[in-house]
Design a protein around this motif. Structure first.
Motif: not given
Ligand code: ACM
Ligand code: ZN
Length: 554
Positions: A477-489
């Motif tokens: 669902e997310l492109n690479e740039e958007q994935q960068d916003y996922i800081l963690g879990v």
């Protein structure tokens, strides 16, 4: 003939004629390091009295050397000597990657790279290197987990030659403990921090306020914790109308909170405090009923679920109250990020409250087809709070409901109702922490046979294998740039049904082990069957630490 020989060897060992064979270190730990090159044919033998060299002028490094020595002794009984600045010591802890130009190169480093470490075991002994003291701490944990558990006096560990290189995948590796529904002592919190550090976690999300209890001392409003922390009784089990008749309470003084912050920091864990607002506030309304839309009275809630009694969004005193609480919170907690909750705030009262409706009118909030006026009123409160915290250098995190009134500025979203909110926030360019209930809610049972486990939140939805399978980047669902916003879990432990430390650790373990591989390892490193094979050794360490855990795994 062979049998006789074995018998003779056995008798010789039993009667002390021959020395017992040293046991081996095993680097197949949890979470799996990035790279482990082991030579099982050659080994260095670790023994009593060997020294650890380190830079004694660096307080953090010295503390980590002390940790290493304590942990090795705890596991093996082998006492290592602290011998700072001794060039001949066989265990060396060093900052700077002196021998590896590539690692030492000071390019723009990610925070994860700041945590990197290497361990080299060869004929000269054990060399631990890192850029920063935190890396030495991570390396010490790795060595600790690699040790066999020995009885006192068994005395020696053969360490196969190895080159380990490691750093975490995600910058935010969290665990939440809800101390609102049930109160846990500072000693228990510290034990949990030790367990978190063992798993490489670096964020303790401390849920401090709930409808059922206010746990944070606010010095300028002493009655808040004094009376807001005590409920008159507690529903027994689920909400079926049976109560225990026992008052229940407890809160943390600011001094205790500072002690927790200090203890966590020594283990490289940041404490993210949460004041859940404007919902989940019934305990505060009990003390200050004029802050509710109806004026109360409001008991500290004695049963579970979502309360419709929330802070009035139209009363200016609500903001004064929040700023007082958050001001003192910032004095106590140095965290760059402050959690403001925002979940489960029903708008029934706001829809009927003259003050709330007047505020909506004053702000000109109208239904824009996406956001109701009441949701926008919550968003207005968030923005006020955000600005107040920004003046103190802090950013806000909120549960994914805060998307519903429109997000502002730098707010970070914690996605709990699945991953949808997190995906949406990342698309909007907001930072995200994934803690979806269906993968991360460890208040739910971990084994299918629910009847055989302590009572917990209903629904077998988070087995260890399910949790282990979570991939947070949402690549579909997310492109690479958007994935960068996922800081963690993050794993979340809500405590409606968790009242005792034994139960707390039972819910947490070994699922935190599974979560740690989601947080630390690359997807291609993950393998649940292999994880299960590595788990028995980690459980021995749990035993040594005296923490309960679920013995089954599904
Ligand atoms: C939540 O579980 N209400 C964040
Ligand atoms: Zn109101």
């Amino acid at each position: 003939m062979k049998k006789n020989f074995l018998l003779i060897v056995l008798l010789a060992v039993v009667f002390g004629v021959m020395p017992a064979m040293a046991q081996r270190a095993d680097y197949r730990i949890i979470p799996t390091p990035k790279s482990v090159e082991v030579d099982t044919l050659q080994y260095f033998t670790l023994a009593e009295g060997m020294g650890i060299a380190y830079d004694a002028d660096n307080e953090e490094v010295a503390r980590n050397a002390q940790f290493l020595s304590e942990w090795v002794e705890q596991a093996t009984g082998i006492k290592l000597a602290l011998t700072p600045n001794d060039k001949k010591a066989v265990i060396r802890m060093s900052l700077g990657f002196a021998a590896d130009k590539k690692l030492a190169k000071d390019a723009t480093l990610t925070e994860q790279q700041q945590e990197a470490y290497t361990i080299n075991v060869d004929k000269n002994g054990v060399l631990i290197e890192a850029r920063n003291p935190v890396g030495l701490f991570r390396a010490a944990q790795t060595l600790r987990k690699s040790m066999p558990i020995l009885k006192k006096g068994e005395g020696k560990v053969d360490m196969p030659y190895v080159k380990i290189q490691d750093e975490p995948r995600f910058v935010y590796r969290g665990t939440l403990l809800d101390c609102g529904r049930h109160f846990f002592t500072v000693d228990v919190i510290k034990q949990m921090l030790d367990v978190m550090a063992l798993h490489g976690c670096n964020q303790f999300h401390w849920h401090l306020t709930e409808d059922q209890g206010w746990r944070f001392e606010v010095k300028s409003m002493p009655n808040l914790a004094l009376h807001g922390s005590v409920r008159q009784e507690t529903v027994v089990g689920p909400n079926v109308g049976i109560y225990d008749g026992q008052p229940y309470g407890g809160y943390y003084t600011q001094e205790e909170c500072r002690d927790v912050v200090r203890y966590a920091a020594e283990r490289y864990i940041n404490v993210v405090p949460e004041i859940d607002l404007p919902g989940h506030m019934q305990s505060a309304l009990h003390v200050f009923p004029h802050l509710g839309c109806t004026g109360g009275p409001y008991p500290v809630r004695t049963y579970w679920g979502v309360s419709r009694e929330v802070l009035c969004g139209g009363n200016p005193e609500t903001m004064t109250f929040l700023k007082t609480v958050l001001g003192e919170l910032c004095d106590v907690f140095p965290s760059k990020i402050i959690h403001i909750g925002g979940d489960e705030c029903p708008k029934n009262r706001w829809k009927e409250c003259p003050k709330c409706q007047a505020k909506i009118k004053e702000l000109g909030l109208v239904d824009d087809g996406k956001h109701s006026p009441e949701n926008q009123l919550q968003s207005y409160i968030n923005k006020e709070v955000e600005a107040f915290l920004a003046e103190r250098g802090r950013d806000i995190i909120g549960w994914d409901e805060i998307l519903e009134g429109g997000l502002s500025g730098k707010s970070i979203i914690m996605s709990w109702r699945g991953t949808k909110g997190g995906v949406e926030a990342a698309k909007q360019g907001h930072r995200v922490i994934m803690s979806p209930n269906v993968y991360g809610y460890i208040d739910h049972p971990q084994l299918k046979d629910v009847a055989k486990q302590p009572r917990t939140t209903g629904g077998y939805i988070v087995s260890a294998s399910k949790m282990y399978s979570f991939e947070p980047l949402m690549k579909e669902e997310l492109n690479e740039e958007q994935q960068d916003y996922i800081l963690g879990v993050q794993a979340n432990l809500w405590t409606e049904h968790v009242a005792y430390p034994e139960h707390l650790f039972y819910q947490l373990l070994p699922r935190l082990g599974a979560m740690s591989e989601v947080q630390w390892c690359l997807p291609e490193q993950k393998d649940f069957e292999d994880f299960k094979n590595r788990l028995p050794r980690l459980k021995k360490l749990y035993d040594l630490l005296g923490v309960k855990y679920c013995t089954g795994i599904e």
